[in-house]
Design a protein around this motif. Structure first.
Motif, PDB file in Angstrom:
ATOM      1  N   VAL A   1       0.848  -1.184   0.000  1.00  0.00           N
ATOM      2  CA  VAL A   1       0.000   0.000   0.000  1.00  0.00           C
ATOM      3  C   VAL A   1       0.886   1.237   0.000  1.00  0.00           C
ATOM      4  O   VAL A   1       1.767   1.377   0.844  1.00  0.00           O
ATOM      5  N   GLU A   2       0.655   2.103  -0.943  1.00  0.00           N
ATOM      6  CA  GLU A   2       1.431   3.336  -1.048  1.00  0.00           C
ATOM      7  C   GLU A   2       0.732   4.436  -0.260  1.00  0.00           C
ATOM      8  O   GLU A   2      -0.458   4.652  -0.410  1.00  0.00           O
ATOM      9  N   THR A   3       1.491   5.115   0.592  1.00  0.00           N
ATOM     10  CA  THR A   3       0.923   6.227   1.350  1.00  0.00           C
ATOM     11  C   THR A   3       1.155   7.521   0.596  1.00  0.00           C
ATOM     12  O   THR A   3       1.975   7.587  -0.315  1.00  0.00           O
ATOM     13  N   SER A   4       0.437   8.569   0.992  1.00  0.00           N
ATOM     14  CA  SER A   4       0.547   9.831   0.260  1.00  0.00           C
ATOM     15  C   SER A   4       1.942  10.434   0.347  1.00  0.00           C
ATOM     16  O   SER A   4       2.414  11.048  -0.592  1.00  0.00           O
ATOM     17  N   TYR A   5       2.660  10.250   1.470  1.00  0.00           N
ATOM     18  CA  TYR A   5       4.005  10.826   1.541  1.00  0.00           C
ATOM     19  C   TYR A   5       4.980  10.098   0.632  1.00  0.00           C
ATOM     20  O   TYR A   5       5.988  10.664   0.238  1.00  0.00           O
ATOM     21  N   GLN A   6       4.684   8.838   0.266  1.00  0.00           N
ATOM     22  CA  GLN A   6       5.548   8.141  -0.676  1.00  0.00           C
ATOM     23  C   GLN A   6       5.362   8.703  -2.086  1.00  0.00           C
ATOM     24  O   GLN A   6       6.252   8.600  -2.912  1.00  0.00           O
ATOM     25  N   ARG A   7       4.222   9.273  -2.366  1.00  0.00           N
ATOM     26  CA  ARG A   7       3.987   9.892  -3.673  1.00  0.00           C
ATOM     27  C   ARG A   7       4.566  11.302  -3.724  1.00  0.00           C
ATOM     28  O   ARG A   7       4.728  11.872  -4.779  1.00  0.00           O
ATOM     29  N   ARG A   8       4.851  11.902  -2.568  1.00  0.00           N
ATOM     30  CA  ARG A   8       5.400  13.256  -2.517  1.00  0.00           C
ATOM     31  C   ARG A   8       6.880  13.174  -2.220  1.00  0.00           C
ATOM     32  O   ARG A   8       7.274  12.774  -1.145  1.00  0.00           O
ATOM     33  N   ASN A   9       7.678  13.554  -3.166  1.00  0.00           N
ATOM     34  CA  ASN A   9       9.116  13.484  -2.953  1.00  0.00           C
ATOM     35  C   ASN A   9       9.710  14.866  -2.698  1.00  0.00           C
ATOM     36  O   ASN A   9      10.903  15.033  -2.713  1.00  0.00           O
ATOM     37  N   ASP A  10       8.856  15.849  -2.460  1.00  0.00           N
ATOM     38  CA  ASP A  10       9.344  17.208  -2.259  1.00  0.00           C
ATOM     39  C   ASP A  10       9.285  17.660  -0.804  1.00  0.00           C
ATOM     40  O   ASP A  10       9.590  18.795  -0.496  1.00  0.00           O
ATOM     41  N   LEU A  11       8.927  16.777   0.111  1.00  0.00           N
ATOM     42  CA  LEU A  11       8.755  17.164   1.508  1.00  0.00           C
ATOM     43  C   LEU A  11      10.043  17.719   2.107  1.00  0.00           C
ATOM     44  O   LEU A  11      10.059  18.821   2.652  1.00  0.00           O
ATOM     45  N   ILE A  12      11.113  16.975   2.014  1.00  0.00           N
ATOM     46  CA  ILE A  12      12.381  17.395   2.615  1.00  0.00           C
ATOM     47  C   ILE A  12      12.952  18.593   1.862  1.00  0.00           C
ATOM     48  O   ILE A  12      13.432  19.547   2.468  1.00  0.00           O
ATOM     49  N   GLY A  13      12.895  18.553   0.547  1.00  0.00           N
ATOM     50  CA  GLY A  13      13.432  19.661  -0.245  1.00  0.00           C
ATOM     51  C   GLY A  13      12.776  20.984   0.088  1.00  0.00           C
ATOM     52  O   GLY A  13      13.454  22.014   0.242  1.00  0.00           O
ATOM     53  N   ASN A  14      11.459  20.979   0.213  1.00  0.00           N
ATOM     54  CA  ASN A  14      10.756  22.212   0.568  1.00  0.00           C
ATOM     55  C   ASN A  14      11.148  22.687   1.960  1.00  0.00           C
ATOM     56  O   ASN A  14      11.320  23.887   2.195  1.00  0.00           O
ATOM     57  N   LEU A  15      11.296  21.749   2.888  1.00  0.00           N
ATOM     58  CA  LEU A  15      11.675  22.092   4.253  1.00  0.00           C
ATOM     59  C   LEU A  15      13.094  22.672   4.288  1.00  0.00           C
ATOM     60  O   LEU A  15      13.338  23.687   4.953  1.00  0.00           O
ATOM     61  N   VAL A  16      14.011  22.059   3.574  1.00  0.00           N
ATOM     62  CA  VAL A  16      15.391  22.547   3.518  1.00  0.00           C
ATOM     63  C   VAL A  16      15.419  23.960   2.934  1.00  0.00           C
ATOM     64  O   VAL A  16      16.052  24.863   3.495  1.00  0.00           O
ATOM     65  N   LYS A  17      14.729  24.164   1.837  1.00  0.00           N
ATOM     66  CA  LYS A  17      14.728  25.481   1.196  1.00  0.00           C
ATOM     67  C   LYS A  17      14.137  26.539   2.128  1.00  0.00           C
ATOM     68  O   LYS A  17      14.684  27.638   2.263  1.00  0.00           O
ATOM     69  N   LYS A  18      13.034  26.212   2.795  1.00  0.00           N
ATOM     70  CA  LYS A  18      12.392  27.155   3.713  1.00  0.00           C
ATOM     71  C   LYS A  18      13.361  27.583   4.816  1.00  0.00           C
ATOM     72  O   LYS A  18      13.549  28.780   5.067  1.00  0.00           O
ATOM     73  N   HIS A  19      14.000  26.608   5.451  1.00  0.00           N
ATOM     74  CA  HIS A  19      14.912  26.926   6.549  1.00  0.00           C
ATOM     75  C   HIS A  19      16.175  27.618   6.052  1.00  0.00           C
ATOM     76  O   HIS A  19      16.697  28.515   6.733  1.00  0.00           O
ATOM     77  N   ARG A  20      16.670  27.224   4.895  1.00  0.00           N
ATOM     78  CA  ARG A  20      17.866  27.880   4.338  1.00  0.00           C
ATOM     79  C   ARG A  20      17.585  29.352   4.065  1.00  0.00           C
ATOM     80  O   ARG A  20      18.370  30.232   4.431  1.00  0.00           O
ATOM     81  N   GLU A  21      16.435  29.628   3.469  1.00  0.00           N
ATOM     82  CA  GLU A  21      16.087  31.016   3.157  1.00  0.00           C
ATOM     83  C   GLU A  21      15.805  31.827   4.417  1.00  0.00           C
ATOM     84  O   GLU A  21      16.151  33.009   4.479  1.00  0.00           O
ATOM     85  N   GLU A  22      15.187  31.201   5.433  1.00  0.00           N
ATOM     86  CA  GLU A  22      14.944  31.901   6.698  1.00  0.00           C
ATOM     87  C   GLU A  22      16.251  32.325   7.355  1.00  0.00           C
ATOM     88  O   GLU A  22      16.314  33.349   8.025  1.00  0.00           O
ATOM     89  N   LYS A  23      17.298  31.526   7.176  1.00  0.00           N
ATOM     90  CA  LYS A  23      18.606  31.845   7.756  1.00  0.00           C
ATOM     91  C   LYS A  23      19.430  32.739   6.818  1.00  0.00           C
ATOM     92  O   LYS A  23      20.555  33.101   7.154  1.00  0.00           O
TER      93      LYS A  23
END
Length: 83
Positions: A1-23
């Motif tokens: 069974v595939e979960t929705s987070y397995q279909r989304r491969n941008d979770l970490i990338g978006n988080l990294v970009k958000k924190h990088r830009e905040e800093k």
């Protein structure tokens, strides 16, 4: 069974970009700070992570969390919200 987070491969990338830009770090700044921890990710590799073109290895994720002050609870919530 595939979960929705397995279909989304941008979770970490978006988080990294958000924190990088905040800093106000450039990708080169972040790359240098990671290098001090022994993690070699150049700015192009960081671009690929932020745009979901490269997966993040476990040790890279730990380094990114340390340098960008990303809390485990924030990571956990990100995955829970995506599922």
């Amino acid at each position: 069974v595939e979960t929705s987070y397995q279909r989304r491969n941008d979770l970490i990338g978006n988080l990294v970009k958000k924190h990088r830009e905040e800093k106000h770090y450039t990708k080169a700044d972040l790359s240098h700070k990671l290098e001090l921890l022994g993690i070699e990710l150049d700015r192009f590799e960081l671009y690929k992570i932020e745009t979901a073109k490269k997966s993040v290895k476990d040790f890279e994720l730990i380094g990114l969390c340390i340098v960008l002050d990303i809390d485990f609870e924030e990571l956990k919530k990100l995955v829970e919200d995506a599922s």
